[in-house]
Write an enzyme that holds these catalytic residues in place. Structure first.
Site, PDB file in Angstrom:
ATOM      1  N   GLY A 106       0.770  -1.233   0.000  1.00  0.00           N
ATOM      2  CA  GLY A 106       0.000   0.000   0.000  1.00  0.00           C
ATOM      3  C   GLY A 106       0.797   1.276   0.000  1.00  0.00           C
ATOM      4  O   GLY A 106       0.226   2.350   0.036  1.00  0.00           O
ATOM      5  N   HIS A 107       2.092   1.205  -0.046  1.00  0.00           N
ATOM      6  CA  HIS A 107       2.886   2.410   0.172  1.00  0.00           C
ATOM      7  C   HIS A 107       2.966   3.340  -1.037  1.00  0.00           C
ATOM      8  O   HIS A 107       3.372   4.479  -0.890  1.00  0.00           O
ATOM      9  CB  HIS A 107       4.292   2.025   0.643  1.00  0.00           C
ATOM     10  CG  HIS A 107       4.973   1.049  -0.267  1.00  0.00           C
ATOM     11  ND1 HIS A 107       4.608  -0.276  -0.320  1.00  0.00           N
ATOM     12  CD2 HIS A 107       5.968   1.222  -1.143  1.00  0.00           C
ATOM     13  CE1 HIS A 107       5.373  -0.892  -1.204  1.00  0.00           C
ATOM     14  NE2 HIS A 107       6.195  -0.009  -1.718  1.00  0.00           N
ATOM     15  N   HIS A 108       2.582   2.924  -2.231  1.00  0.00           N
ATOM     16  CA  HIS A 108       2.666   3.798  -3.401  1.00  0.00           C
ATOM     17  C   HIS A 108       1.356   4.496  -3.760  1.00  0.00           C
ATOM     18  O   HIS A 108       1.366   5.473  -4.498  1.00  0.00           O
ATOM     19  CB  HIS A 108       3.139   3.013  -4.630  1.00  0.00           C
ATOM     20  CG  HIS A 108       4.566   2.609  -4.566  1.00  0.00           C
ATOM     21  ND1 HIS A 108       4.970   1.313  -4.741  1.00  0.00           N
ATOM     22  CD2 HIS A 108       5.688   3.316  -4.325  1.00  0.00           C
ATOM     23  CE1 HIS A 108       6.282   1.244  -4.623  1.00  0.00           C
ATOM     24  NE2 HIS A 108       6.741   2.436  -4.362  1.00  0.00           N
ATOM     25  N   ALA A 109       0.229   3.984  -3.288  1.00  0.00           N
ATOM     26  CA  ALA A 109      -1.054   4.604  -3.631  1.00  0.00           C
ATOM     27  C   ALA A 109      -1.108   6.004  -3.031  1.00  0.00           C
ATOM     28  O   ALA A 109      -0.603   6.245  -1.943  1.00  0.00           O
ATOM     29  CB  ALA A 109      -2.208   3.753  -3.089  1.00  0.00           C
ATOM     30  N   ARG A 118      -1.168   3.141  -7.398  1.00  0.00           N
ATOM     31  CA  ARG A 118       0.121   3.240  -8.083  1.00  0.00           C
ATOM     32  C   ARG A 118       1.028   2.115  -7.605  1.00  0.00           C
ATOM     33  O   ARG A 118       0.923   1.654  -6.472  1.00  0.00           O
ATOM     34  CB  ARG A 118       0.819   4.564  -7.743  1.00  0.00           C
ATOM     35  CG  ARG A 118       0.111   5.803  -8.195  1.00  0.00           C
ATOM     36  CD  ARG A 118       0.685   6.270  -9.537  1.00  0.00           C
ATOM     37  NE  ARG A 118       0.240   7.610  -9.849  1.00  0.00           N
ATOM     38  CZ  ARG A 118      -0.812   7.873 -10.612  1.00  0.00           C
ATOM     39  NH1 ARG A 118      -1.524   6.912 -11.108  1.00  0.00           N
ATOM     40  NH2 ARG A 118      -1.154   9.110 -10.868  1.00  0.00           N
TER      41      ARG A 118
END
Length: 152
Positions: A122-125, A131
């Protein structure tokens, strides 16, 4: 140490050959077990995040779009390079729920550390887009949850 995970996280399937696959989850799970670390960890169940929890970080329009596209059977989100399957919305919400549960456990003094074994990652959304294989930003939602709901 706290371990937060949910079987729903195994349901996310971005397709054959994709780098973010169930085998990654299974390898971590096996490593925790074989190292003996899992036996020393206290499991906490994921909580079901509310729409208000998700909106601490994500725009309502994006949440509606992502859920709709996943439930309609899209193989990737229209907002970026995030491949999905029919189970990805449930898995993404479970991943957020694990991050929140881990945060709550640490804040309640059950442990000084926690590990959330989740997927999709979940770290790029960001607020308005999936993303980098990520549907929802687990880390950002948990951090904002700690600030707004737990007084951090």
């Amino acid at each position: 140490m706290i371990l937060a995970t949910d079987l729903l996280c195994q349901k996310h399937n971005p397709g054959p050959g994709h780098p973010e696959q169930i085998a990654r989850y299974q390898r971590v799970e096996r490593a925790l077990r074989e190292s003996g670390l899992e036996a020393r960890m206290r499991r906490v169940p994921a909580r079901v995040p509310s729409e208000d929890d998700l909106r601490l970080v994500h725009e309502p329009g994006y949440l509606e779009l992502a859920q709709r596209e996943i439930e309609f059977g899209y193989d990737h989100l229209s907002t970026g390079d995030t491949q999905v399957s029919l189970e990805s919305w449930a898995a993404a919400k479970a991943a957020v729920g694990c991050a929140i549960a881990a945060t709550e456990a640490v804040m309640a003094g059950l442990s000084k550390t926690a590990f959330a074994l989740v997927r999709p990652p979940g770290h790029h959304a960001n607020a308005a887009a999936g993303r980098g294989f990520c549907v929802l930003n687990n880390v950002a939602v948990a951090a904002r949850y700690a600030q707004r709901r737990l007084g951090v």
